[in-house]
Design a protein around this motif. Structure first.
Motif, PDB file in Angstrom:
ATOM      1  N   SER A 254      78.261   3.691-139.675  1.00  0.00           N
ATOM      2  CA  SER A 254      78.423   4.111-141.062  1.00  0.00           C
ATOM      3  C   SER A 254      79.788   3.667-141.558  1.00  0.00           C
ATOM      4  O   SER A 254      80.693   3.394-140.754  1.00  0.00           O
ATOM      5  CB  SER A 254      78.277   5.634-141.215  1.00  0.00           C
ATOM      6  OG  SER A 254      79.344   6.307-140.561  1.00  0.00           O
ATOM      7  N   ALA A 255      79.948   3.610-142.872  1.00  0.00           N
ATOM      8  CA  ALA A 255      81.232   3.252-143.459  1.00  0.00           C
ATOM      9  C   ALA A 255      81.281   3.760-144.893  1.00  0.00           C
ATOM     10  O   ALA A 255      80.294   3.688-145.632  1.00  0.00           O
ATOM     11  CB  ALA A 255      81.447   1.737-143.429  1.00  0.00           C
TER      12      ALA A 255
ATOM     13  N   GLN B  71      75.074   4.032-144.381  1.00  0.00           N
ATOM     14  CA  GLN B  71      74.654   4.822-143.229  1.00  0.00           C
ATOM     15  C   GLN B  71      73.441   4.160-142.601  1.00  0.00           C
ATOM     16  O   GLN B  71      72.395   4.008-143.246  1.00  0.00           O
ATOM     17  CB  GLN B  71      74.304   6.246-143.653  1.00  0.00           C
ATOM     18  CG  GLN B  71      73.819   7.133-142.519  1.00  0.00           C
ATOM     19  CD  GLN B  71      74.928   7.461-141.534  1.00  0.00           C
ATOM     20  OE1 GLN B  71      75.937   8.055-141.914  1.00  0.00           O
ATOM     21  NE2 GLN B  71      74.753   7.088-140.275  1.00  0.00           N
ATOM     22  N   LEU B  72      73.550   3.759-141.335  1.00  0.00           N
ATOM     23  CA  LEU B  72      72.425   3.144-140.649  1.00  0.00           C
ATOM     24  C   LEU B  72      71.609   4.213-139.927  1.00  0.00           C
ATOM     25  O   LEU B  72      72.149   5.240-139.516  1.00  0.00           O
ATOM     26  CB  LEU B  72      72.926   2.109-139.639  1.00  0.00           C
ATOM     27  CG  LEU B  72      73.726   0.944-140.219  1.00  0.00           C
ATOM     28  CD1 LEU B  72      74.151  -0.006-139.107  1.00  0.00           C
ATOM     29  CD2 LEU B  72      72.934   0.201-141.283  1.00  0.00           C
ATOM     30  N   PRO B  73      70.303   4.002-139.765  1.00  0.00           N
ATOM     31  CA  PRO B  73      69.482   4.963-139.031  1.00  0.00           C
ATOM     32  C   PRO B  73      69.968   5.130-137.588  1.00  0.00           C
ATOM     33  O   PRO B  73      70.609   4.232-137.024  1.00  0.00           O
ATOM     34  CB  PRO B  73      68.078   4.341-139.074  1.00  0.00           C
ATOM     35  CG  PRO B  73      68.106   3.413-140.236  1.00  0.00           C
ATOM     36  CD  PRO B  73      69.507   2.881-140.298  1.00  0.00           C
ATOM     37  N   GLU B  74      69.660   6.264-137.006  1.00  0.00           N
ATOM     38  CA  GLU B  74      70.081   6.544-135.641  1.00  0.00           C
ATOM     39  C   GLU B  74      69.526   5.482-134.680  1.00  0.00           C
ATOM     40  O   GLU B  74      68.369   5.086-134.767  1.00  0.00           O
ATOM     41  CB  GLU B  74      69.594   7.925-135.210  1.00  0.00           C
ATOM     42  CG  GLU B  74      70.105   8.360-133.845  1.00  0.00           C
ATOM     43  CD  GLU B  74      69.723   9.783-133.504  1.00  0.00           C
ATOM     44  OE1 GLU B  74      70.005  10.234-132.382  1.00  0.00           O
ATOM     45  OE2 GLU B  74      69.121  10.458-134.372  1.00  0.00           O
TER      46      GLU B  74
ATOM     47  N   ALA C 239      68.283  -0.519-144.304  1.00  0.00           N
ATOM     48  CA  ALA C 239      69.197   0.146-145.228  1.00  0.00           C
ATOM     49  C   ALA C 239      69.566  -0.829-146.326  1.00  0.00           C
ATOM     50  O   ALA C 239      69.570  -2.045-146.126  1.00  0.00           O
ATOM     51  CB  ALA C 239      70.454   0.641-144.505  1.00  0.00           C
ATOM     52  N   MET C 240      69.886  -0.277-147.513  1.00  0.00           N
ATOM     53  CA  MET C 240      70.222  -1.144-148.632  1.00  0.00           C
ATOM     54  C   MET C 240      70.877  -0.309-149.734  1.00  0.00           C
ATOM     55  O   MET C 240      70.513   0.853-149.956  1.00  0.00           O
ATOM     56  CB  MET C 240      68.969  -1.830-149.162  1.00  0.00           C
ATOM     57  CG  MET C 240      69.214  -2.985-150.113  1.00  0.00           C
ATOM     58  SD  MET C 240      67.721  -3.990-150.299  1.00  0.00           S
ATOM     59  CE  MET C 240      67.762  -4.942-148.766  1.00  0.00           C
TER      60      MET C 240
ATOM     61  N   GLY D 179      70.673   4.231-152.908  1.00  0.00           N
ATOM     62  CA  GLY D 179      70.439   3.391-151.744  1.00  0.00           C
ATOM     63  C   GLY D 179      69.422   4.042-150.834  1.00  0.00           C
ATOM     64  O   GLY D 179      68.900   5.126-151.137  1.00  0.00           O
ATOM     65  N   TYR D 180      69.133   3.416-149.720  1.00  0.00           N
ATOM     66  CA  TYR D 180      68.219   4.019-148.753  1.00  0.00           C
ATOM     67  C   TYR D 180      68.623   3.639-147.339  1.00  0.00           C
ATOM     68  O   TYR D 180      69.293   2.636-147.091  1.00  0.00           O
ATOM     69  CB  TYR D 180      66.764   3.626-149.016  1.00  0.00           C
ATOM     70  CG  TYR D 180      66.355   2.251-148.508  1.00  0.00           C
ATOM     71  CD1 TYR D 180      65.904   2.067-147.201  1.00  0.00           C
ATOM     72  CD2 TYR D 180      66.396   1.144-149.343  1.00  0.00           C
ATOM     73  CE1 TYR D 180      65.518   0.802-146.742  1.00  0.00           C
ATOM     74  CE2 TYR D 180      66.007  -0.106-148.894  1.00  0.00           C
ATOM     75  CZ  TYR D 180      65.578  -0.268-147.595  1.00  0.00           C
ATOM     76  OH  TYR D 180      65.203  -1.505-147.141  1.00  0.00           O
ATOM     77  N   SER D 181      68.201   4.468-146.393  1.00  0.00           N
ATOM     78  CA  SER D 181      68.386   4.215-144.967  1.00  0.00           C
ATOM     79  C   SER D 181      67.217   4.868-144.261  1.00  0.00           C
ATOM     80  O   SER D 181      67.121   6.103-144.195  1.00  0.00           O
ATOM     81  CB  SER D 181      69.720   4.814-144.483  1.00  0.00           C
ATOM     82  OG  SER D 181      69.874   4.674-143.092  1.00  0.00           O
ATOM     83  N   THR D 182      66.295   4.040-143.745  1.00  0.00           N
ATOM     84  CA  THR D 182      65.068   4.606-143.199  1.00  0.00           C
ATOM     85  C   THR D 182      64.422   3.647-142.218  1.00  0.00           C
ATOM     86  O   THR D 182      64.673   2.441-142.236  1.00  0.00           O
ATOM     87  CB  THR D 182      64.075   4.921-144.346  1.00  0.00           C
ATOM     88  OG1 THR D 182      62.930   5.585-143.830  1.00  0.00           O
ATOM     89  CG2 THR D 182      63.633   3.653-145.055  1.00  0.00           C
ATOM     90  N   LEU D 183      63.591   4.205-141.367  1.00  0.00           N
ATOM     91  CA  LEU D 183      62.794   3.427-140.424  1.00  0.00           C
ATOM     92  C   LEU D 183      61.322   3.626-140.733  1.00  0.00           C
ATOM     93  O   LEU D 183      60.923   4.703-141.171  1.00  0.00           O
ATOM     94  CB  LEU D 183      63.089   3.875-138.984  1.00  0.00           C
ATOM     95  CG  LEU D 183      64.511   3.607-138.468  1.00  0.00           C
ATOM     96  CD1 LEU D 183      64.677   4.188-137.070  1.00  0.00           C
ATOM     97  CD2 LEU D 183      64.811   2.113-138.443  1.00  0.00           C
TER      98      LEU D 183
END
Length: 313
Positions: free
Chosen positions: A69-70, A122-125, A225-226, A269-273
């Motif tokens: 994450s950043a 934020q990237l997925p786990e 993520a985007m 934005g989104y962060s998902t699998l």
């Protein structure tokens, strides 16, 4: 660190966002460990005019591992968060000289960027952006540092107000010694990609203004993520897969209030699998939509930064 050679190399490569370097001195910086990663602080930067551009190399995370994450923000001289109305973070970009950029291969990898909206990546786990902290093979002049570019506006320069500010970057980080994550590739989609400053002009008038840019995917994979970056009067960014006729993601601009003039405060934005899949050869089309106004927007931007995972390394 030999910043002069870094400047020369990037200028010859047509370096987006970094060719207006005002000096050839390293930027004061430090990266301190935290419970979840690192906090990197850059500056002080003295703001004495409306537009201030800073460029150089900065200290990086001093170990190998994965950035998960950043998020960046501005601090005042006392280390407190700085109001959007005091200083405008036009943009800030971090580049990793150990990799080539996916959509502009002549550049170092643009792995994180932010603007006035200060969106958190934020990237997925289980996923992360691998950082090795070894001397770059592609751009050895940068050593083990990151290349950094920032444009910060002093919102009160017209009354002679001068202030010192700092850029703070909070990074989630998993050391390589603690395990292996799935490596991601930043995918930088830019209305004015590979140009001198990534800016374009929105004319004055009524209604809306659209500008587009396209690129073909070189690899198959998925976006996990985007998030987008626009300036004031921006409405939304749309990334569409023209080959399949489907939208990848729409990042919308959110404002402080609906009153004029609008003041952009965040982007969706989104962060998902499992993310959104694309195939090699698919044509990606980015559309930036702005609202016209009484005056033109001379420094508009339209950038979508995604985390891409290739089907095969």
């Amino acid at each position: 660190m030999r910043l002069t050679k870094v400047l020369a190399a990037l200028a010859l490569l047509g370096a987006t966002l970094v060719t207006t370097a005002p000096s050839a001195e390293a930027i004061d910086s430090k990266c301190d460990p935290t419970d979840t990663g690192y906090t990197c602080t850059y500056g002080p930067f003295t703001l004495d005019e409306r537009m201030n551009v800073f460029f150089g190399v900065v200290e990086s995370i001093p170990e190998a591992g994965y950035i998960t994450s950043a998020r960046a923000t501005l601090l005042d001289h006392q280390g407190d968060p700085l109001s959007h109305h005091m200083a405008h973070l036009h943009h800030a970009v971090w580049l990793n000289a150990d990799r080539n950029d996916l959509t502009c291969p002549s550049l170092p990898d643009r792995f994180f960027a932010t603007g006035k909206e200060r969106t958190k990546m934020q990237l997925p786990e289980g996923y992360g952006y691998y950082w090795s902290h070894e001397t770059s093979q592609n751009f050895p002049q940068a050593g083990t540092d990151w290349v950094f570019n920032a444009h910060i506006d002093n919102m009160h320069s017209e009354v002679g107000h001068i202030m010192d500010v700092y850029v703070k970057l909070d990074v989630g980080f998993v050391p390589a010694a603690e395990g292996e994550l799935i490596d991601t590739t930043p995918a930088w989609f830019d209305i004015s990609n590979c140009t001198n400053d990534s800016e374009f002009r929105v004319p004055a008038g009524e209604g809306r203004f659209k500008r587009t840019w396209s690129i073909g995917m070189l690899r198959s994979g998925h976006f996990i993520a985007m998030y987008g970056h626009l300036h004031d009067q921006g409405v939304k960014l749309i990334l569409r897969n023209e080959t399949t006729g489907s939208d990848i993601f729409t990042s919308r601009a959110l404002y402080e209030s609906k009153k004029e003039p609008g003041y952009l405060t965040s982007m969706t934005g989104y962060s998902t699998l499992p993310g959104v899949s694309v195939s090699a050869g698919d044509n990606m089309k980015l559309t930036a939509i702005y609202k016209k106004g009484k005056k033109p927007v001379t420094d508009a931007m339209g950038i979508m930064l995604g985390a891409f995972v290739a089907d095969q390394p």
